[in-house]
Design a protein around this motif. Structure first.
Motif, PDB file in Angstrom:
ATOM      1  N   SER A 133      -4.245  39.898   3.098  1.00 43.76           N
ATOM      2  CA  SER A 133      -4.038  39.666   4.563  1.00 43.76           C
ATOM      3  C   SER A 133      -4.380  38.264   5.150  1.00 43.76           C
ATOM      4  O   SER A 133      -3.768  37.538   6.027  1.00 43.76           O
ATOM      5  N   ILE A 134      -5.520  37.642   4.494  1.00 41.42           N
ATOM      6  CA  ILE A 134      -5.741  36.483   4.871  1.00 41.42           C
ATOM      7  C   ILE A 134      -4.642  35.358   4.290  1.00 41.42           C
ATOM      8  O   ILE A 134      -4.225  34.332   5.009  1.00 41.42           O
ATOM      9  N   ILE A 135      -4.178  35.582   3.254  1.00 40.05           N
ATOM     10  CA  ILE A 135      -3.291  34.651   2.530  1.00 40.05           C
ATOM     11  C   ILE A 135      -1.928  34.758   3.429  1.00 40.05           C
ATOM     12  O   ILE A 135      -1.430  33.672   3.926  1.00 40.05           O
ATOM     13  N   GLU A 136      -1.524  35.917   3.805  1.00 34.40           N
ATOM     14  CA  GLU A 136      -0.377  36.162   4.731  1.00 34.40           C
ATOM     15  C   GLU A 136      -0.627  35.495   5.958  1.00 34.40           C
ATOM     16  O   GLU A 136       0.252  34.670   6.535  1.00 34.40           O
ATOM     17  N   ASN A 137      -1.985  35.402   6.599  1.00 38.10           N
ATOM     18  CA  ASN A 137      -2.149  34.589   7.872  1.00 38.10           C
ATOM     19  C   ASN A 137      -2.058  32.985   7.734  1.00 38.10           C
ATOM     20  O   ASN A 137      -1.328  32.388   8.330  1.00 38.10           O
ATOM     21  N   ARG A 138      -2.473  32.603   6.286  1.00 37.97           N
ATOM     22  CA  ARG A 138      -2.338  31.347   6.223  1.00 37.97           C
ATOM     23  C   ARG A 138      -0.978  30.795   6.261  1.00 37.97           C
ATOM     24  O   ARG A 138      -0.537  29.850   6.416  1.00 37.97           O
ATOM     25  N   ILE A 139      -0.107  31.625   5.475  1.00 35.15           N
ATOM     26  CA  ILE A 139       1.515  31.415   5.244  1.00 35.15           C
ATOM     27  C   ILE A 139       2.028  31.382   6.971  1.00 35.15           C
ATOM     28  O   ILE A 139       2.819  30.600   7.003  1.00 35.15           O
ATOM     29  N   VAL A 140       1.825  32.078   7.432  1.00 31.85           N
ATOM     30  CA  VAL A 140       2.093  32.385   9.153  1.00 31.85           C
ATOM     31  C   VAL A 140       1.844  30.985   9.874  1.00 31.85           C
ATOM     32  O   VAL A 140       2.685  30.419  10.464  1.00 31.85           O
ATOM     33  N   VAL A 141       0.539  30.683   9.489  1.00 33.41           N
ATOM     34  CA  VAL A 141       0.038  29.397  10.390  1.00 33.41           C
ATOM     35  C   VAL A 141       0.615  28.253   9.619  1.00 33.41           C
ATOM     36  O   VAL A 141       1.186  27.409  10.731  1.00 33.41           O
ATOM     37  N   TYR A 142       0.971  28.144   8.489  1.00 32.04           N
ATOM     38  CA  TYR A 142       1.679  27.173   8.040  1.00 32.04           C
ATOM     39  C   TYR A 142       3.022  27.060   8.476  1.00 32.04           C
ATOM     40  O   TYR A 142       3.556  25.940   9.212  1.00 32.04           O
ATOM     41  N   SER A 143       3.818  28.413   8.783  1.00 30.74           N
ATOM     42  CA  SER A 143       5.180  28.267   9.182  1.00 30.74           C
ATOM     43  C   SER A 143       5.166  27.679  10.642  1.00 30.74           C
ATOM     44  O   SER A 143       6.011  26.998  11.355  1.00 30.74           O
ATOM     45  N   GLU A 144       4.185  28.096  11.353  1.00 26.98           N
ATOM     46  CA  GLU A 144       4.340  28.163  13.061  1.00 26.98           C
ATOM     47  C   GLU A 144       3.685  26.748  13.339  1.00 26.98           C
ATOM     48  O   GLU A 144       4.236  26.086  14.558  1.00 26.98           O
TER      49      GLU A 144
ATOM     50  N   MET B 183       0.969  -1.215   0.095  1.00 26.92           N
ATOM     51  CA  MET B 183      -0.064  -0.004   0.066  1.00 26.92           C
ATOM     52  C   MET B 183       0.660   1.093  -0.080  1.00 26.92           C
ATOM     53  O   MET B 183       1.924   1.112   0.395  1.00 26.92           O
ATOM     54  N   LEU B 184       0.483   2.199  -0.892  1.00 23.05           N
ATOM     55  CA  LEU B 184       1.207   3.387  -1.116  1.00 23.05           C
ATOM     56  C   LEU B 184       0.434   4.545  -0.157  1.00 23.05           C
ATOM     57  O   LEU B 184      -0.468   4.839  -0.748  1.00 23.05           O
ATOM     58  N   ASN B 185       0.990   5.152   0.955  1.00 19.91           N
ATOM     59  CA  ASN B 185       0.404   6.200   1.537  1.00 19.91           C
ATOM     60  C   ASN B 185       0.996   7.563   1.645  1.00 19.91           C
ATOM     61  O   ASN B 185       2.045   7.364   2.086  1.00 19.91           O
ATOM     62  N   LEU B 186       0.667   8.394   0.908  1.00 15.03           N
ATOM     63  CA  LEU B 186       1.617   9.726   0.707  1.00 15.03           C
ATOM     64  C   LEU B 186       0.715  10.753   1.283  1.00 15.03           C
ATOM     65  O   LEU B 186      -0.136  11.029   1.399  1.00 15.03           O
ATOM     66  N   VAL B 187       1.744  11.944   1.961  1.00 16.86           N
ATOM     67  CA  VAL B 187       1.331  12.729   2.471  1.00 16.86           C
ATOM     68  C   VAL B 187       1.839  13.951   1.479  1.00 16.86           C
ATOM     69  O   VAL B 187       3.007  13.914   1.146  1.00 16.86           O
ATOM     70  N   LEU B 188       1.024  14.696   0.838  1.00 22.57           N
ATOM     71  CA  LEU B 188       1.496  15.807   0.232  1.00 22.57           C
ATOM     72  C   LEU B 188       1.217  16.879   0.834  1.00 22.57           C
ATOM     73  O   LEU B 188       0.060  17.530   1.242  1.00 22.57           O
ATOM     74  N   PHE B 189       2.616  17.502   0.853  1.00 18.48           N
ATOM     75  CA  PHE B 189       2.888  18.540   1.866  1.00 18.48           C
ATOM     76  C   PHE B 189       3.345  19.910   1.323  1.00 18.48           C
ATOM     77  O   PHE B 189       4.142  19.872   0.254  1.00 18.48           O
ATOM     78  N   GLY B 190       3.099  21.198   1.851  1.00 14.66           N
ATOM     79  CA  GLY B 190       3.550  22.126   1.369  1.00 14.66           C
ATOM     80  C   GLY B 190       2.887  23.490   1.768  1.00 14.66           C
ATOM     81  O   GLY B 190       1.406  23.179   2.271  1.00 14.66           O
ATOM     82  N   PRO B 191       2.987  24.540   1.758  1.00 20.17           N
ATOM     83  CA  PRO B 191       2.313  25.761   1.970  1.00 20.17           C
ATOM     84  C   PRO B 191       0.973  26.086   1.306  1.00 20.17           C
ATOM     85  O   PRO B 191       1.023  25.308   0.150  1.00 20.17           O
ATOM     86  N   PRO B 192       0.144  26.783   1.653  1.00 19.32           N
ATOM     87  CA  PRO B 192      -0.859  27.265   0.608  1.00 19.32           C
ATOM     88  C   PRO B 192      -0.345  27.794  -0.687  1.00 19.32           C
ATOM     89  O   PRO B 192       0.536  28.506  -0.513  1.00 19.32           O
ATOM     90  N   GLY B 193      -0.734  27.392  -1.645  1.00 15.10           N
ATOM     91  CA  GLY B 193      -0.588  27.807  -2.999  1.00 15.10           C
ATOM     92  C   GLY B 193       0.522  27.045  -3.596  1.00 15.10           C
ATOM     93  O   GLY B 193       1.265  27.347  -4.710  1.00 15.10           O
ATOM     94  N   ALA B 194       1.120  25.818  -2.895  1.00 20.17           N
ATOM     95  CA  ALA B 194       2.250  25.119  -3.392  1.00 20.17           C
ATOM     96  C   ALA B 194       1.809  24.273  -4.542  1.00 20.17           C
ATOM     97  O   ALA B 194       2.950  23.823  -5.240  1.00 20.17           O
ATOM     98  N   GLY B 195       0.617  24.028  -4.744  1.00 20.24           N
ATOM     99  CA  GLY B 195       0.274  23.134  -6.069  1.00 20.24           C
ATOM    100  C   GLY B 195      -0.057  21.724  -5.585  1.00 20.24           C
ATOM    101  O   GLY B 195      -0.162  20.733  -6.396  1.00 20.24           O
ATOM    102  N   LYS B 196      -0.687  21.621  -4.272  1.00 17.43           N
ATOM    103  CA  LYS B 196      -0.957  20.197  -3.715  1.00 17.43           C
ATOM    104  C   LYS B 196      -1.979  19.667  -4.481  1.00 17.43           C
ATOM    105  O   LYS B 196      -2.129  18.372  -4.941  1.00 17.43           O
ATOM    106  N   GLY B 197      -3.223  20.466  -4.362  1.00 18.04           N
ATOM    107  CA  GLY B 197      -4.317  19.956  -5.172  1.00 18.04           C
ATOM    108  C   GLY B 197      -4.042  19.486  -6.571  1.00 18.04           C
ATOM    109  O   GLY B 197      -4.408  18.304  -7.297  1.00 18.04           O
TER     110      GLY B 197
END
Ligand code: AMP
Length: 190
Positions: free
Chosen positions: A141-152, A1-15
């Motif tokens: 400013s919401i985008i900025e917050n999402r990136i901060v939440v991602y980092s933290e 079985m292959l279980n992958l976590v696709l990880f990265g900040p908002p806008g990284a292209g995960k979808g």
């Protein structure tokens, strides 16, 4: 079985990249963001509550998203593997996921971390917002917050997966096809 976590900040292209990976490896795609937006659309109590956090770019409580993942895993018991997109986003979520997967004896195969420069993230999200109509993609400013939440809250997950040799950094700059080729090579090497 292959279980992958696709990880990265908002806008990284995960979808976008999840689309390539599910086709290439015949995986079931689980995006907590998509599941939450479906709850909002259906105006369920969960959706109404989640929307309050999502509109500000904050995270929805861990127990809410873990509950959604649990039911998705149960309803896809015969899957060849899963691609987790936008989940886990906190260490508590990663621990909960490990416990859920342990029950089925199918651990995470790899955490694919898309690395993209910050200005490129903001540009991608703002242009996606024009097409998708997503409120959280239209306000800088919401985008900025999402990136901060991602980092933290989310980036510490690199240290969670690293000691198990599961963290794979991938250059997320370039065309979707170029990035998909890089991802495919990494997945094939897992
Ligand atoms: P996404 O579609 O992955 O960008 O997620 C959109 C929003 O949904 C996020 O900004 C969070 O508010 C919420 N969300 C999605 N996935 C999670 C998660 N795993 N944990 C907490 N909140 C989440």
């Amino acid at each position: 079985m292959l279980n992958l976590v696709l990880f990265g900040p908002p806008g990284a292209g995960k979808g976008t990249q999840a689309e390539f990976l599910i086709k290439a490896f015949d995986l079931v795609h689980i995006s907590t963001g998509d599941l939450l937006r479906a709850e909002i659309k259906a105006e369920t109590p969960l959706g109404v509550e989640a929307k309050k956090s999502m509109d500000k770019g904050n995270l929805v409580p861990d127990e809410v998203v873990v509950g959604m993942i649990k039911s998705k895993l149960e309803s896809n018991a015969k899957a060849k593997g899963f691609i987790f997109d936008g989940f886990p986003r906190t260490v508590a979520q990663a621990q909960a996921l490990d416990l859920l997967l342990e029950e089925n004896k199918t651990p995470i195969s790899g955490m694919l971390c898309l690395q993209v420069e910050k200005q490129e993230l903001v540009n991608r999200l703002l242009s996606r917002g024009k097409v998708s109509g997503r409120a959280d993609d239209q306000n800088e400013s919401i985008i900025e917050n999402r990136i901060v939440v991602y980092s933290e809250k989310t980036l510490p997950l690199v240290e969670y997966y690293e000691p198990f040799g599961k963290h794979c950094g991938i250059n997320g700059m370039g065309t979707p096809e170029e990035i998909a080729t890089r991802l495919k090579e990494v997945v094939e090497s897992l």
